[in-house]
Structure formats: structure tokens, C-alpha cells
Design a protein around this motif. Structure first.
Motif, PDB file in Angstrom:
ATOM      1  N   GLN A   1      75.996  56.897 -12.642  1.00  0.00           N
ATOM      2  CA  GLN A   1      76.030  55.702 -11.809  1.00  0.00           C
ATOM      3  C   GLN A   1      77.341  55.644 -11.032  1.00  0.00           C
ATOM      4  O   GLN A   1      78.420  55.778 -11.593  1.00  0.00           O
ATOM      5  CB  GLN A   1      75.879  54.437 -12.669  1.00  0.00           C
ATOM      6  N   GLY A   2      77.226  55.462  -9.717  1.00  0.00           N
ATOM      7  CA  GLY A   2      78.395  55.400  -8.859  1.00  0.00           C
ATOM      8  C   GLY A   2      78.941  56.756  -8.452  1.00  0.00           C
ATOM      9  O   GLY A   2      79.906  56.817  -7.677  1.00  0.00           O
ATOM     10  N   LEU A   3      78.349  57.849  -8.943  1.00  0.00           N
ATOM     11  CA  LEU A   3      78.850  59.192  -8.633  1.00  0.00           C
ATOM     12  C   LEU A   3      77.937  59.966  -7.679  1.00  0.00           C
ATOM     13  O   LEU A   3      78.357  60.971  -7.108  1.00  0.00           O
ATOM     14  CB  LEU A   3      79.024  60.006  -9.923  1.00  0.00           C
ATOM     15  N   ILE A   4      76.702  59.520  -7.524  1.00  0.00           N
ATOM     16  CA  ILE A   4      75.733  60.219  -6.681  1.00  0.00           C
ATOM     17  C   ILE A   4      75.116  59.237  -5.690  1.00  0.00           C
ATOM     18  O   ILE A   4      75.105  58.026  -5.918  1.00  0.00           O
ATOM     19  CB  ILE A   4      74.620  60.880  -7.530  1.00  0.00           C
ATOM     20  N   PRO A   5      74.577  59.723  -4.565  1.00  0.00           N
ATOM     21  CA  PRO A   5      73.940  58.832  -3.590  1.00  0.00           C
ATOM     22  C   PRO A   5      72.714  58.143  -4.186  1.00  0.00           C
ATOM     23  O   PRO A   5      72.081  58.651  -5.120  1.00  0.00           O
ATOM     24  CB  PRO A   5      73.526  59.788  -2.462  1.00  0.00           C
TER      25      PRO A   5
END
Length: 343
Positions: free
Chosen positions: A137-141
């Protein structure tokens, strides 16, 4: 469809990234893809071996100053545009992927760490962790499709077809391709201690193992122990064994689909969380980290677990339940084809 893999092997980092990419490349090749590799030239690389497997390899010789420079070096070496870039490299982030989009339409990342921003349409993390659906979460589109858990483990064809009958008191020993800590030598010393017990073993090392000559000398007086170098029969060796002593990583899922109980030593930090969780689930026995091991400890643990057949059966059963027989590599290939076809 033309696919570019960016992954490295070395004595320090091992061969796991290359091996799982090779598995995926061969599976994509069977579906009509043309697959190239881009690999850095460093001690213990597997470039020549990949070429022997029939793949074109772009050899990256210059040492990059930073990630942007890394991207520039690779872009300058490319002779084709690619439908898909597959990155399996802990040091490369969203920056690298974004810059490579000049020549690569889609991006897939194979990862284990969930510790950096990534720019990709497809993310594969085959580890099993209690929080696996939250880690990225928050690291990938937002549009990225995630393939999480051993259901998507990249296993070679042999693991879906091999069969063999386990032999009593027969071990499989493998600490990865390069085994930088030379745990294999330690395990051989343990076998010497256990020689009166009639234990037999197969030992597997990689082509880039720096201790090969030493290990062959150690095994000269152990006729019941066979050394295999860069074997293509790992599934058969696993199904033949009663117990495995080895490292974590992808080997967890190879061992699991074979129902083989394992005594596991973590040889890298990224192996610890999954191995600890599998130990908690009763799907393996985590012996500890490489620095904590000794030949005496190996001998003690092997002797104990070989004397507990019911316990080994239960560990093997729990491991077997983790990896579906009809999933893994074929399922990953279908997901890739769906993404690049915009389905």
C-alpha cells in the motif's frame, strides 16, 4: 511479444533472481514470446549460462553512478523496443522503471521486500506473510495488478510432473546457488558425524559456487553422498528425499509442492519473515540464521528429525497445502498475457 528481463546474479547476491526469471522466461517463450536478459557483469554472474540456455543477454559492464545512470546505460544498449519489461532487482525502484518506459510499454516487478516505490502494471511477490495484502500500500500505482503469495510461485515445469518415492534416511542438502557462507561444507561435516547411521544424501550447488573444489574433496570419502551441480532434476531429488536441509527463498515453494519437510537456515535478511511465518504454521523448521550454525548442530537436528517420522509427515503435509498443484508459473503467465492484452 518481446520481453526484457533485468536481473543479476553474483556470489554475494546469489542466483535466485536469475533462476526465477529464467523459469518465467521459458514459460513465456512457450507462449510465443521472445525473451532477452540484461545482466551486470560481476563475480559469479550467470551470463554465459543464460546464453547456453538459448537467451540473448545484454551484458552491462560499466558500473552505474546512480539509478538514473543505470537506466541510461541500459537504454543505450537496447536494440529493440519491448512490449514488457520484467525487473527482479532490489536496488531498482520506480525511477528506473519510469525511464525504461521510453523503450518498454509495460512493466512488471518481481519483489520480496516491499520497501520502495515501484512503477509497474504487474507486481509479483510469491512470499507468504500474514500482512501480504497490505505490504505494498502506497508503494505501487492504483492500477497495478498484484500477484501475491505462493499461489503464484515461479516453479519450473519439472515440479508439476516429477515423481519419485522417498527413501528412508535420505537427505537433500542445498543452500542456494552460490552459498556464500559455505554452509554446504558444514553440512558435509555433519554427514561425516552421522556416517554410522547409514544416512544417504544428494547435495545441490550452483554453477557459480566458489567452494566447489573444496566440497568435492570433502565428499571423496562419502560414497553414499552425491554432488549435483546446476541440476535440472531438483524436483526428482526433492521427491526422493525424506528431509531437506537448506536455505529459504524460492526453495520454500519448490519443497512445498513436493511435500518435502525442511530444516531451513536463512542466508539473507529477506528470507527471515517468510521462514518465520512458515515455521509458525508448522510447514518447516527454522533452525536460525547462517551465522548461528555449526556442523554439530546440523548433525543433532538431522538425527532428531529423522527419528520422528510422524512429525516429518505432518510438516510435509502442511507444506504441501501451501502451493496448489495447478497454479504457480502457468497462472503468472496468464496474468501477464491478460495485462499486455489490456484484459
Amino acid at each position: 511479444m518481446r520481453v526484457l528481463f533485468r536481473a543479476d546474479a553474483s556470489i554475494a547476491r546469489g542466483s535466485g533472481h536469475i533462476m526465477r526469471c529464467l523459469t518465467l522466461a521459458k514459460a513465456l517463450q512457450q507462449r510465443g514470446a521472445v525473451c532477452d536478459f540484461a545482466c551486470r557483469v560481476e563475480s559469479g554472474h550467470l551470463i554465459a549460462w543464460l546464453q547456453q540456455q538459448g537467451f540473448n543477454v545484454i551484458s552491462l559492464i560499466s558500473e552505474p553512478l546512480n539509478e538514473e545512470h543505470e537506466s541510461q546505460l541500459l537504454l543505450a544498449a537496447l536494440q529493440h523496443d519491448y512490449r514488457l519489461l520484467i525487473v527482479d532487482h532490489y536496488q531498482l525502484t520506480a525511477t528506473f522503471c519510469q525511464l525504461l518506459r521510453q523503450r518498454c510499454q509495460y512493466v512488471m516487478v518481481i519483489d520480496d521486500l516491499a520497501n520502495r516505490a515501484l512503477d509497474c502494471e504487474l507486481l509479483l511477490d510469491q512470499n507468504l506473510l500474514p500482512d501480504q495484502h497490505l505490504r505494498y500500500q502506497g508503494l505501487i500505482p492504483a492500477h497495478c495488478r498484484t500477484l501475491l503469495g505462493p499461489k503464484f510461485a515461479l516453479l519450473r515445469d519439472e515440479f508439476y510432473s516429477a515423481s519419485a518415492t522417498p527413501l528412508a534416511n535420505h537427505l537433500l542438502i542445498s543452500f542456494g546457488g552460490s552459498d556464500a557462507d559455505n554452509l554446504t561444507s558444514m553440512a558435509i561435516n555433519a554427514l561425516v558425524m552421522l556416517k554410522p547411521r547409514g544416512i544417504t544424501a544428494d547435495i545441490v550447488i550452483g554453477a557459480n559456487n566458489p567452494w566447489r573444489a573444496m566440497l568435492q574433496r570433502q565428499l571423496a570419502n562419502l560414497p553414499d553422498v552425491q554432488l549435483h551441480i546446476q541440476t535440472t532434476s531438483m524436483a526428482t531429488l526433492m521427491r526422493k528425499a525424506r528431509l531437506m536441509l537448506g536455505a529459504g527463498g524460492t526453495t520454500h515453494w519448490e519443497r512445498s509442492i513436493c511435500g518435502l519437510p525442511g530444516l531451513v537456515v536463512t542466508v539473507a535478511e529477506n528470507q527471515q519473515a517468510t521462514t518465520a511465518y512458515l515455521n509458525k504454521l508448522g510447514a518447516c523448521v527454522w533452525l536460525g540464521q547462517a551465522a548461528e550454525m555449526s556442523a554439530e548442530f546440523f548433525a543433532e537436528q538431522l538425527c532428531y528429525y529423522l527419528s520422528q517420522p510422524a512429525l516429518l509427515d505432518e510438516i510435509g503435509r502442511r507444506a504441501k497445502n501451501l502451493v496448489p498443484d495447478n497454479a504457480g508459473t502457468p497462472l503468472v503467465v496468464e496474468q501477464i498475457l491478460n495485462v499486455v492484452a489490456n484484459r
